[in-house]
Design an enzyme around this catalytic site. Structure first.
Site, PDB file in Angstrom:
ATOM      1  N   ASP A 178      -7.505 -12.372  31.337  1.00 18.20           N
ATOM      2  CA  ASP A 178      -6.804 -13.661  31.453  1.00 18.20           C
ATOM      3  C   ASP A 178      -6.790 -14.258  32.856  1.00 18.20           C
ATOM      4  O   ASP A 178      -5.869 -14.990  33.205  1.00 18.20           O
ATOM      5  CB  ASP A 178      -5.348 -13.521  30.958  1.00 18.20           C
ATOM      6  CG  ASP A 178      -5.302 -13.113  29.497  1.00 18.20           C
ATOM      7  OD1 ASP A 178      -6.251 -13.429  28.761  1.00 18.20           O
ATOM      8  OD2 ASP A 178      -4.308 -12.472  29.102  1.00 18.20           O
TER       9      ASP A 178
ATOM     10  N   SER B 226      -3.948 -21.951  26.827  1.00 18.41           N
ATOM     11  CA  SER B 226      -4.805 -21.946  28.019  1.00 18.41           C
ATOM     12  C   SER B 226      -6.220 -21.629  27.565  1.00 18.41           C
ATOM     13  O   SER B 226      -6.447 -20.632  26.882  1.00 18.41           O
ATOM     14  CB  SER B 226      -4.352 -20.861  29.007  1.00 18.41           C
ATOM     15  OG  SER B 226      -2.997 -21.060  29.375  1.00 18.41           O
TER      16      SER B 226
ATOM     17  N   ASN C  48     -12.455 -18.256  26.615  1.00 19.96           N
ATOM     18  CA  ASN C  48     -11.394 -17.616  25.828  1.00 19.96           C
ATOM     19  C   ASN C  48     -10.231 -18.586  25.637  1.00 19.96           C
ATOM     20  O   ASN C  48     -10.023 -19.485  26.448  1.00 19.96           O
ATOM     21  CB  ASN C  48     -10.886 -16.374  26.569  1.00 19.96           C
ATOM     22  CG  ASN C  48      -9.815 -15.626  25.782  1.00 19.96           C
ATOM     23  OD1 ASN C  48      -9.953 -15.411  24.585  1.00 19.96           O
ATOM     24  ND2 ASN C  48      -8.728 -15.248  26.452  1.00 19.96           N
TER      25      ASN C  48
ATOM     26  N   HIS D  45      -6.043 -18.501  25.171  1.00 17.95           N
ATOM     27  CA  HIS D  45      -4.857 -17.644  25.237  1.00 17.95           C
ATOM     28  C   HIS D  45      -3.665 -18.464  24.734  1.00 17.95           C
ATOM     29  O   HIS D  45      -3.488 -19.611  25.159  1.00 17.95           O
ATOM     30  CB  HIS D  45      -4.626 -17.169  26.673  1.00 17.95           C
ATOM     31  CG  HIS D  45      -3.499 -16.191  26.773  1.00 17.95           C
ATOM     32  ND1 HIS D  45      -3.644 -14.862  26.423  1.00 17.95           N
ATOM     33  CD2 HIS D  45      -2.206 -16.357  27.116  1.00 17.95           C
ATOM     34  CE1 HIS D  45      -2.494 -14.249  26.574  1.00 17.95           C
ATOM     35  NE2 HIS D  45      -1.593 -15.129  26.992  1.00 17.95           N
TER      36      HIS D  45
HETATM   37  C1  GRF Z   1      -4.826 -17.508  18.478  1.00 18.56           C
HETATM   38  O1  GRF Z   1      -3.495 -17.874  18.633  1.00 18.56           O
HETATM   39  C2  GRF Z   1      -5.472 -17.279  19.823  1.00 18.56           C
HETATM   40  O2  GRF Z   1      -4.938 -18.050  20.851  1.00 18.56           O
HETATM   41  C3  GRF Z   1      -5.151 -15.844  20.071  1.00 18.56           C
HETATM   42  O3  GRF Z   1      -5.270 -15.220  18.800  1.00 18.56           O
HETATM   43  C4  GRF Z   1      -4.962 -16.165  17.792  1.00 18.56           C
HETATM   44  C5  GRF Z   1      -6.075 -16.128  16.805  1.00 18.56           C
HETATM   45  O4  GRF Z   1      -5.748 -16.807  15.631  1.00 18.56           O
HETATM   46  N1  GRF Z   1      -5.969 -15.318  21.125  1.00 18.56           N
HETATM   47  P1  GRF Z   1      -6.801 -17.055  14.501  1.00 18.56           P
HETATM   48  O5  GRF Z   1      -7.452 -15.713  14.162  1.00 18.56           O
HETATM   49  O6  GRF Z   1      -7.811 -18.024  15.014  1.00 18.56           O
HETATM   50  O7  GRF Z   1      -6.032 -17.583  13.347  1.00 18.56           O
END
Ligand code: GRF
Length: 206
Positions: free
Chosen positions: A159, A150, A116, A118
């Site tokens: 998380d 992260s 994942n 974050h």
């Molecule tokens: C990203 O910032 C990711 O870290 C978070 O959600 C956002 C997704 O953006 N979990 P996208 O859909 O890839 O533009």
């Protein structure tokens, strides 16, 4: 020459197949698909979303990647999604802006193989409700001097899986939640595909 080499590599080593889960826009998903296009040993085979109208599905399709939507019942009350992943011979799962908690059947089917991203420096600004702009607003309000990304493995707790990689950027007084989001997205685009590649390469499924 390069094409021949890639064909040979494909023949001799098994391609590692990635599925990406995303809930929204999918800008990271696009970067990841593009990064692995023509890669000798890793490819994105499937994109899945919990929203039938999520732009990410259309974007993936346009890039030649099969994309499917599922609903809450299918995800939490049946094994349909895991069956779909197994039928597609998926080896690793990547969550790129996926907002639902991963259920046990999926965790068990891909132990230590779900990655994942974050958009903050965990353990700060993690946990329930901490997603998307909520994270960047909280970073701004708390007066942090830096934030970042992260990349971690997923386990039963939000998380809290093993940390694989973090990268940082400064938060200036003049920054807004929107400008913080833009900086964080840049960090994601630069680092996420490469970190996925490093992880998959060192955990290849034979
Ligand atoms: C990203 O910032 C990711 O870290 C978070 O959600 C956002 C997704 O953006 N979990 P996208 O859909 O890839 O533009």
């Amino acid at each position: 020459m390069l094409q021949e080499r890639r064909a040979l590599e494909r023949y001799f080593c098994r391609m590692q197949r990635i599925a990406i889960f995303a809930s929204g826009t999918g800008t990271n998903t696009v970067r990841i698909i593009e990064y692995f296009k023509g890669h000798s040993s890793i490819g994105v085979s499937l994109v899945l979303s919990n929203k039938a109208d999520a732009p990410v599905l259309e974007k993936a399709k346009n890039l030649g990647v099969e994309s499917v939507a599922f609903n809450r019942g299918e995800f939490y009350d049946t094994n349909d999604v895991v069956d779909k992943l197994q039928a597609a011979n998926i080896d690793f799962v990547v969550l790129a802006g996926f907002l639902w908690k991963v259920p046990d059947n999926l965790l068990k089917a891909f132990p230590d193989r779900i990655i994942n991203i974050h958009p903050a420096l965990l353990p700060k600004f993690g946990g329930k409700g901490m997603y998307g702009m909520n994270v960047h607003r909280a970073v701004k309000e708390s007066g942090e001097a830096e934030t970042g990304i992260s990349i971690h493995l997923v386990n039963e707790e939000y998380d809290k899986g093993r940390m694989l990689f973090q990268a940082r950027c400064k938060v200036l007084e003049s920054d807004t939640p929107e400008s913080i989001a833009a900086k964080v997205h840049e960090l994601e685009y630069t680092n996420f595909p490469r970190e996925i590649e490093l992880f998959v390469k060192s955990n290849e499924i034979a």
